[in-house]
Design an enzyme around this catalytic site. Structure first.
Site, PDB file in Angstrom:
ATOM      1  N   GLU A  44      33.428  21.441  26.262  1.00  0.00           N
ATOM      2  CA  GLU A  44      32.645  20.925  27.255  1.00  0.00           C
ATOM      3  C   GLU A  44      31.566  20.850  27.126  1.00  0.00           C
ATOM      4  O   GLU A  44      31.096  21.705  26.621  1.00  0.00           O
ATOM      5  CB  GLU A  44      32.988  22.530  28.266  1.00  0.00           C
ATOM      6  CG  GLU A  44      32.827  22.054  29.312  1.00  0.00           C
ATOM      7  CD  GLU A  44      31.440  21.965  29.907  1.00  0.00           C
ATOM      8  OE1 GLU A  44      30.134  20.932  29.572  1.00  0.00           O
ATOM      9  OE2 GLU A  44      30.912  23.581  30.877  1.00  0.00           O
ATOM     10  N   CYS A  66      24.929  21.587  32.015  1.00  0.00           N
ATOM     11  CA  CYS A  66      26.270  20.829  31.672  1.00  0.00           C
ATOM     12  C   CYS A  66      25.830  20.010  32.659  1.00  0.00           C
ATOM     13  O   CYS A  66      26.111  18.293  32.433  1.00  0.00           O
ATOM     14  CB  CYS A  66      26.926  21.265  31.043  1.00  0.00           C
ATOM     15  SG  CYS A  66      28.036  22.421  32.267  1.00  0.00           S
ATOM     16  N   LYS A  97      31.547  33.945  19.612  1.00  0.00           N
ATOM     17  CA  LYS A  97      30.383  33.883  19.640  1.00  0.00           C
ATOM     18  C   LYS A  97      29.645  33.479  20.608  1.00  0.00           C
ATOM     19  O   LYS A  97      28.968  32.024  20.120  1.00  0.00           O
ATOM     20  CB  LYS A  97      30.111  32.985  17.733  1.00  0.00           C
ATOM     21  CG  LYS A  97      28.741  33.286  17.061  1.00  0.00           C
ATOM     22  CD  LYS A  97      28.532  31.913  16.543  1.00  0.00           C
ATOM     23  CE  LYS A  97      27.993  30.860  17.017  1.00  0.00           C
ATOM     24  NZ  LYS A  97      26.006  31.330  17.606  1.00  0.00           N
ATOM     25  N   GLU A 102      21.032  13.251  27.784  1.00  0.00           N
ATOM     26  CA  GLU A 102      21.092  14.080  28.636  1.00  0.00           C
ATOM     27  C   GLU A 102      18.914  15.047  28.284  1.00  0.00           C
ATOM     28  O   GLU A 102      19.369  14.836  26.729  1.00  0.00           O
ATOM     29  CB  GLU A 102      22.102  15.302  27.998  1.00  0.00           C
ATOM     30  CG  GLU A 102      21.684  16.973  29.047  1.00  0.00           C
ATOM     31  CD  GLU A 102      22.578  17.116  28.100  1.00  0.00           C
ATOM     32  OE1 GLU A 102      23.987  17.888  29.400  1.00  0.00           O
ATOM     33  OE2 GLU A 102      23.143  17.698  26.998  1.00  0.00           O
TER      34      GLU A 102
END
Ligand code: TXE
Length: 492
Positions: free
Chosen positions: A252, A286, A177, A385
């Protein structure tokens, strides 16, 4: 451009007929629509993958046979690099040369795992010694079963490759997906795999929104393994959903990775790698090294030099020549990054350069390369983040202080250090609490090396032989070889 779901080797509309818009972030124009898959489409895809796994040829082929098809997939990605890269730019916004690089890495990833598949035939069985000579144990490796991959929008094809290539190499069947923000290259991948001879049902691609398609996929009891890349809150939902049937999971997630620069580092190299670590891919990475620590003696000259260079970055449509910073992936991401910048200012940090929407790019989802200084260590922008071209820079006075500040984070994906003294670099690298450490650089990534984080940055490792093992079960087969009766009940 495909617009339908790929299930059991066929292109089909979503069961409820729904579609969603695909938007070019460089100009905010809707340029395509794709099927909005939901629970019933996920069910059909999982059923196809289950049938392919239980009855089909793929898991029963040897590694050499699987490698042939994986190498063909790599060949086709290489042949179609330019078309695929342009599609990726339309979908994601990144500069074309970066997208081309992603396509090359995606092909490389399929080639690397083809190699592992091939080697795995010779390593499939291992005899292990036991302390009881009456028994013999063989350890065999088998594909985990039906795997699901839920992937993000920052490296659409490459993130798919990181999961699809090892899963197929191991003999798994899959449901993929992609992110609703960037669904197009995953559909192309389905086409490429099919043309390369991948049997039907082995790779199914269901486009759709997270809660409508991602959630039922992560809850599905006929999925054996789930691999997810994305945000911490969604990762946590996927982990909870995976508990339904105790799926094997790998996650992750996000990061706020530090880059420690000692005063003996070459200032030009430091500026170049710090910029690459945060402005590459618009900072939507990331592992972006978004917290930079500079030893006090170099701090002021470093700030002056990086501000000068950051202002020179060419911003624009990723398809235009010479552009090094494209738009962010969506209006929502642009708003999120601008809100983070406002929060930094409200908390008293100082902007050295950038901080807004570039004057000449008001249309589109652009944000200027932004450098913050003078923030507190516990401030929001230093700790959270942002996932945009925003870097925070702080000074430090000693190695131990730098390590303490670097590790003061709930994340632990990556970290970097630059200095002239290799012994110190090695020492600091080992002191970082992070799964990926770079010395004298930031970001280079290789299909051969393990990728993943400590702490809230995730669980498990992708890539390399570690990534391959994600998709393999380990089975022991123990045989009683002694001639002696067991003698527990009988013959006492
Ligand atoms: O991520 P999500 P979003 C971070 C980054 C970014 C933030 C939000 O900080 O600003 O996440 O981005 C699917 N069950 N990263 O909202 O929600 C979704 O459809 C199952 C870091 O795009 O994590 C998509 O396919 N799946 C990151 C995927 O999860 C669900 C890369 C990722 O989306 C779901 C991207 C659900 N309930 C963003 N809800 C990295 N680590 O590289 C959504 N999804």
């Amino acid at each position: 451009m495909h617009s339908r779901l790929f299930i059991d080797g066929e292109w089909i509309a979503a069961a409820n007929g729904a579609m969603f818009d695909v938007i070019n972030p460089a100009n905010e124009e809707v340029f395509h629509q794709v099927a909005a898959g939901a629970a019933s489409d996920i069910n059909a895809a999982v059923k196809a993958a289950r049938r392919a796994f239980d009855e089909g040829p793929w898991p029963r082929m040897n590694g050499v046979q699987r490698a042939k098809i994986l190498n063909k997939i790599a060949d086709t990605i290489e042949q179609q690099t330019q078309q695929l890269a342009r599609l990726e730019v339309l979908d994601n916004g990144k500069p074309l040369p970066e997208a081309v690089w992603d396509m090359e890495d995606s092909a490389g990833c399929f080639r690397f795992f083809a190699g592992l598949a091939q080697k795995s035939d010779n390593e499939a069985e291992e005899q292990i010694a036991l302390d009881d000579p009456g028994f013999k144990t063989t350890v065999v490796k088998e594909p985990v079963g039906v795997a699901a991959a839920i992937i993000p929008w920052n490296y659409p094809l490459l993130m798919a490759a990181w999961k699809v290539a090892p899963a197929l190499a191991a003999g798994c069947c899959m449901v993929l997906k992609p992110s609703e923000l960037t669904p197009l290259t995953a559909l192309e991948l389905a086409d490429i795999c099919h043309s390369a001879g991948l049997p039907k049902g082995v790779l199914n691609v269901v486009t759709g929104l997270g809660p409508d398609a991602g959630q039922p996929l992560s809850e599905h009891c006929d999925i054996d393994k789930i691999a997810f890349t994305g945000s911490v809150p969604t990762g946590s939902k996927v982990m909870a959903a995976a508990a339904n049937n105790i799926k094997n999971i790998s996650l992750e997630l996000g990061g706020k990775s530090p880059f420690v620069i000692f005063a003996d580092a070459d200032i030009e190299k430091a500026v170049e790698w710090v910029m690459f670590g945060i402005f590459w891919n618009q900072g939507e990475v990331c592992s972006a090294t978004s917290r930079v620590l500079v030893e006090r003696a170099l701090y002021e000259p470093f700030l002056a030099r990086i501000a000068e260079e950051a202002k020179k970055i060419t911003i624009g449509n990723g398809l235009d020549e010479g552009v090094l910073l494209g738009p962010l992936v969506s209006k929502g991401q642009q708003e999120k990054v601008l809100a983070a910048i406002k929060r930094g200012l409200d908390d008293g940090a100082r902007i050295l350069t950038g901080g807004g929407v570039p004057a000449q790019h008001q249309n589109g989802c652009f944000v200027e390369p932004t450098i913050f200084t003078d923030m507190n260590e516990d401030s929001w922008i230093w700790q959270e983040e942002i996932f945009g071209p925003v870097v925070c820079i702080k000074p430090f006075d000693s190695e131990s202080e730098a390590i303490k500040m670097a590790n003061n984070s709930r994340f632990g994906l990556a970290a970097a250090v630059m200095c002239a003294d290799d012994e110190r670099a090695q020492r600091v690298a080992r002191a970082f609490k992070a799964g990926i450490v770079w010395i004298n650089c930031s970001q280079p990534t290789f299909a051969e090396a393990p990728w993943g984080g400590y702490k809230q940055s995730g669980i498990g490792r992708e890539l390399g032989r570690w990534g391959f093992e994600n998709y393999r079960e380990t089975k022991q087969i123990t045989t009683y070889i002694s001639e002696k009766p067991w003698g527990w009940y009988l013959g006492r």
